[in-house]
Design a protein around this motif. Structure first.
Motif, PDB file in Angstrom:
ATOM      1  N   PRO A  63       9.968 -16.656  -5.273  1.00 13.79           N
ATOM      2  CA  PRO A  63      10.764 -17.752  -4.688  1.00 13.79           C
ATOM      3  C   PRO A  63      10.960 -18.930  -5.630  1.00 13.79           C
ATOM      4  O   PRO A  63      11.994 -19.617  -5.576  1.00 13.79           O
ATOM      5  CB  PRO A  63       9.941 -18.164  -3.461  1.00 13.79           C
ATOM      6  CG  PRO A  63       9.114 -16.969  -3.122  1.00 13.79           C
ATOM      7  CD  PRO A  63       8.811 -16.308  -4.423  1.00 13.79           C
ATOM      8  N   GLN A  64       9.984 -19.199  -6.518  1.00  9.20           N
ATOM      9  CA  GLN A  64      10.091 -20.361  -7.403  1.00  9.20           C
ATOM     10  C   GLN A  64      11.284 -20.270  -8.353  1.00  9.20           C
ATOM     11  O   GLN A  64      11.757 -21.291  -8.859  1.00  9.20           O
ATOM     12  CB  GLN A  64       8.809 -20.528  -8.220  1.00  9.20           C
ATOM     13  CG  GLN A  64       7.582 -20.861  -7.393  1.00  9.20           C
ATOM     14  CD  GLN A  64       6.871 -19.630  -6.868  1.00  9.20           C
ATOM     15  OE1 GLN A  64       7.491 -18.598  -6.630  1.00  9.20           O
ATOM     16  NE2 GLN A  64       5.559 -19.719  -6.696  1.00  9.20           N
ATOM     17  N   HIS A  65      11.774 -19.053  -8.597  1.00  7.34           N
ATOM     18  CA  HIS A  65      12.868 -18.869  -9.554  1.00  7.34           C
ATOM     19  C   HIS A  65      14.242 -18.867  -8.887  1.00  7.34           C
ATOM     20  O   HIS A  65      15.251 -18.694  -9.589  1.00  7.34           O
ATOM     21  CB  HIS A  65      12.681 -17.563 -10.325  1.00  7.34           C
ATOM     22  CG  HIS A  65      11.462 -17.558 -11.196  1.00  7.34           C
ATOM     23  ND1 HIS A  65      10.943 -16.397 -11.760  1.00  7.34           N
ATOM     24  CD2 HIS A  65      10.648 -18.563 -11.601  1.00  7.34           C
ATOM     25  CE1 HIS A  65       9.880 -16.701 -12.470  1.00  7.34           C
ATOM     26  NE2 HIS A  65       9.672 -18.002 -12.395  1.00  7.34           N
ATOM     27  N   LEU A  66      14.286 -19.054  -7.599  1.00  9.93           N
ATOM     28  CA  LEU A  66      15.590 -19.064  -6.923  1.00  9.93           C
ATOM     29  C   LEU A  66      16.401 -20.281  -7.352  1.00  9.93           C
ATOM     30  O   LEU A  66      15.878 -21.398  -7.401  1.00  9.93           O
ATOM     31  CB  LEU A  66      15.403 -19.097  -5.403  1.00  9.93           C
ATOM     32  CG  LEU A  66      14.817 -17.849  -4.742  1.00  9.93           C
ATOM     33  CD1 LEU A  66      14.604 -18.097  -3.262  1.00  9.93           C
ATOM     34  CD2 LEU A  66      15.737 -16.656  -4.944  1.00  9.93           C
ATOM     35  N   SER A  93       6.879 -22.645  -1.424  1.00  9.77           N
ATOM     36  CA  SER A  93       6.593 -22.227  -2.802  1.00  9.77           C
ATOM     37  C   SER A  93       7.581 -22.852  -3.785  1.00  9.77           C
ATOM     38  O   SER A  93       7.196 -23.306  -4.878  1.00  9.77           O
ATOM     39  CB  SER A  93       6.655 -20.699  -2.896  1.00  9.77           C
ATOM     40  OG  SER A  93       5.687 -20.102  -2.059  1.00  9.77           O
ATOM     41  N   TRP A  94       8.843 -22.891  -3.401  1.00  7.57           N
ATOM     42  CA  TRP A  94       9.859 -23.451  -4.300  1.00  7.57           C
ATOM     43  C   TRP A  94       9.655 -24.954  -4.483  1.00  7.57           C
ATOM     44  O   TRP A  94       9.710 -25.463  -5.609  1.00  7.57           O
ATOM     45  CB  TRP A  94      11.250 -23.181  -3.736  1.00  7.57           C
ATOM     46  CG  TRP A  94      12.363 -23.420  -4.718  1.00  7.57           C
ATOM     47  CD1 TRP A  94      12.953 -22.505  -5.532  1.00  7.57           C
ATOM     48  CD2 TRP A  94      13.002 -24.673  -4.994  1.00  7.57           C
ATOM     49  NE1 TRP A  94      13.929 -23.100  -6.296  1.00  7.57           N
ATOM     50  CE2 TRP A  94      13.980 -24.444  -5.981  1.00  7.57           C
ATOM     51  CE3 TRP A  94      12.861 -25.963  -4.503  1.00  7.57           C
ATOM     52  CZ2 TRP A  94      14.799 -25.445  -6.487  1.00  7.57           C
ATOM     53  CZ3 TRP A  94      13.667 -26.972  -5.007  1.00  7.57           C
ATOM     54  CH2 TRP A  94      14.625 -26.720  -5.979  1.00  7.57           C
ATOM     55  N   LEU A  95       9.397 -25.676  -3.394  1.00  7.66           N
ATOM     56  CA  LEU A  95       9.229 -27.125  -3.482  1.00  7.66           C
ATOM     57  C   LEU A  95       7.925 -27.509  -4.162  1.00  7.66           C
ATOM     58  O   LEU A  95       7.813 -28.597  -4.742  1.00  7.66           O
ATOM     59  CB  LEU A  95       9.269 -27.736  -2.078  1.00  7.66           C
ATOM     60  CG  LEU A  95      10.618 -27.644  -1.363  1.00  7.66           C
ATOM     61  CD1 LEU A  95      10.480 -28.059   0.093  1.00  7.66           C
ATOM     62  CD2 LEU A  95      11.667 -28.514  -2.063  1.00  7.66           C
ATOM     63  N   GLY A  96       6.918 -26.637  -4.115  1.00 12.81           N
ATOM     64  CA  GLY A  96       5.648 -26.934  -4.759  1.00 12.81           C
ATOM     65  C   GLY A  96       5.632 -26.641  -6.246  1.00 12.81           C
ATOM     66  O   GLY A  96       4.660 -26.997  -6.926  1.00 12.81           O
ATOM     67  N   ASP A  97       6.666 -26.020  -6.758  1.00 12.00           N
ATOM     68  CA  ASP A  97       6.719 -25.699  -8.184  1.00 12.00           C
ATOM     69  C   ASP A  97       7.046 -26.959  -8.993  1.00 12.00           C
ATOM     70  O   ASP A  97       8.006 -27.679  -8.707  1.00 12.00           O
ATOM     71  CB  ASP A  97       7.781 -24.627  -8.428  1.00 12.00           C
ATOM     72  CG  ASP A  97       7.774 -24.143  -9.868  1.00 12.00           C
ATOM     73  OD1 ASP A  97       6.867 -23.389 -10.245  1.00 12.00           O
ATOM     74  OD2 ASP A  97       8.704 -24.531 -10.611  1.00 12.00           O
ATOM     75  N   ASN A 100      10.610 -27.150 -10.585  1.00 14.60           N
ATOM     76  CA  ASN A 100      11.700 -27.445  -9.652  1.00 14.60           C
ATOM     77  C   ASN A 100      11.742 -28.915  -9.243  1.00 14.60           C
ATOM     78  O   ASN A 100      12.806 -29.425  -8.861  1.00 14.60           O
ATOM     79  CB  ASN A 100      11.559 -26.580  -8.403  1.00 14.60           C
ATOM     80  CG  ASN A 100      11.758 -25.107  -8.706  1.00 14.60           C
ATOM     81  OD1 ASN A 100      12.473 -24.723  -9.636  1.00 14.60           O
ATOM     82  ND2 ASN A 100      11.097 -24.254  -7.930  1.00 14.60           N
ATOM     83  N   LYS A 101      10.608 -29.613  -9.320  1.00 12.51           N
ATOM     84  CA  LYS A 101      10.584 -31.022  -8.921  1.00 12.51           C
ATOM     85  C   LYS A 101      11.421 -31.899  -9.843  1.00 12.51           C
ATOM     86  O   LYS A 101      11.824 -33.003  -9.452  1.00 12.51           O
ATOM     87  CB  LYS A 101       9.145 -31.536  -8.896  1.00 12.51           C
ATOM     88  CG  LYS A 101       8.314 -30.945  -7.760  1.00 12.51           C
ATOM     89  CD  LYS A 101       6.906 -31.514  -7.755  1.00 12.51           C
ATOM     90  CE  LYS A 101       6.086 -30.924  -6.603  1.00 12.51           C
ATOM     91  NZ  LYS A 101       4.711 -31.472  -6.557  1.00 12.51           N
ATOM     92  N   SER A 102      11.685 -31.431 -11.021  1.00 11.43           N
ATOM     93  CA  SER A 102      12.504 -32.204 -11.965  1.00 11.43           C
ATOM     94  C   SER A 102      13.999 -31.934 -11.820  1.00 11.43           C
ATOM     95  O   SER A 102      14.809 -32.581 -12.487  1.00 11.43           O
ATOM     96  CB  SER A 102      12.071 -31.891 -13.404  1.00 11.43           C
ATOM     97  OG  SER A 102      12.261 -30.507 -13.684  1.00 11.43           O
TER      98      SER A 102
END
Length: 261
Positions: A63-66, A93-97, A100-102
């Motif tokens: 999910p982190q790579h979506l 999972s995506w928001l915790g990466d 992705n926060k940047s």
């Protein structure tokens, strides 16, 4: 429109953009994202929305790579079909990466996840910290989202209270009905027992010899004698007379004197 053909073309395009096939990830990322967006829409049009997440993850693996656009479509799709829980772990999972926060889309996706996944599921724990800890929100946006979380929490609590009151009322009504039925059943059983005791007391008044004689005569008439034969008539008349006496003894009061032979 041939949506099945569109899905097949999107799959073929994504396979051709795989790094192992000679394309670099940088050059294929935007094209793959566009193909997945078209594939998601085609699957939704065919009412195959249950396959969307697994279909997308076969090309992005985790999910982190979506891409943000793909994640946004998935959240909106599963929210529309009232299955937001499907995106609960994926969005978390995506928001915790940290990578992705940047991204510039992080704030809008966090708000989308909050409004369409967490709040509809009643997941209020940690939502305030999630909003306040997001650097993509200014103070005005944070206050607006916190107000939305507070209103949703109050509405959820009120609905839970109403639901609990309705269940208690239904349980009380069920117990009342069962109690009434049990009382009626108990009354019927009591009356039945009284009737059986009354019948048994009447049967005890019958002389034992008469009962034995009646049984023997009935055996002779049914088994040994021909009812159509003239020789059987005296026994039949006597049997009828005996049955009349037995009936009078059964349905007479207990204090009535017994019938004389």
């Amino acid at each position: 429109r041939d949506f099945a053909a569109a899905v097949e073309k999107c799959e073929a395009g994504c396979d051709s953009l795989d790094p192992g096939a000679g394309s670099s990830p940088e050059s294929s990322a935007e094209v793959k994202c566009s193909l997945c967006v078209v594939g998601i829409q085609a699957l939704a049009e065919m009412n195959r929305w249950r396959e969307v997440l697994s279909w997308v993850l076969q090309y992005y693996h985790v999910p982190q790579h979506l891409p943000p656009k793909v994640l946004e479509l998935c959240i909106l799709l599963y929210s529309k079909v009232r299955e937001p829980q499907v995106m609960l772990e994926v969005g978390s999972s995506w928001l915790g990466d940290e990578t992705n926060k940047s991204l510039p889309e992080y704030g809008s996706l966090l708000e989308l996840y909050l409004l369409h996944v967490l709040l509809p599921l009643g997941r209020f724990e940690g939502t305030e910290e999630l909003v306040c800890g997001c650097d993509a929100f200014d103070s005005e946006q944070q206050q607006a989202l916190l107000g939305t979380v507070y209103e949703s929490r109050c509405q959820w609590t009120q609905e839970e209270k109403m639901h609990s009151d309705a269940e208690e009322h239904q349980d009380a009504a069920t117990e009342s009905v069962l109690g009434a039925l049990s009382q009626k059943l108990l009354t019927v059983l009591t009356l039945l027992c009284r009737a059986l005791r009354s019948m048994s007391s009447h049967f005890y008044l019958l002389p034992y010899k008469k009962m034995l004689l009646a049984t023997f005569l009935l055996y002779l008439v049914v088994v040994r004698l021909d009812p159509a034969s003239p020789t059987s008539l005296p026994l039949i008349y006597k049997l009828v007379h005996l049955f009349r006496q037995a009936g009078a003894a059964i349905y007479s009061p207990i204090h009535r004197p017994p019938i004389q032979d």
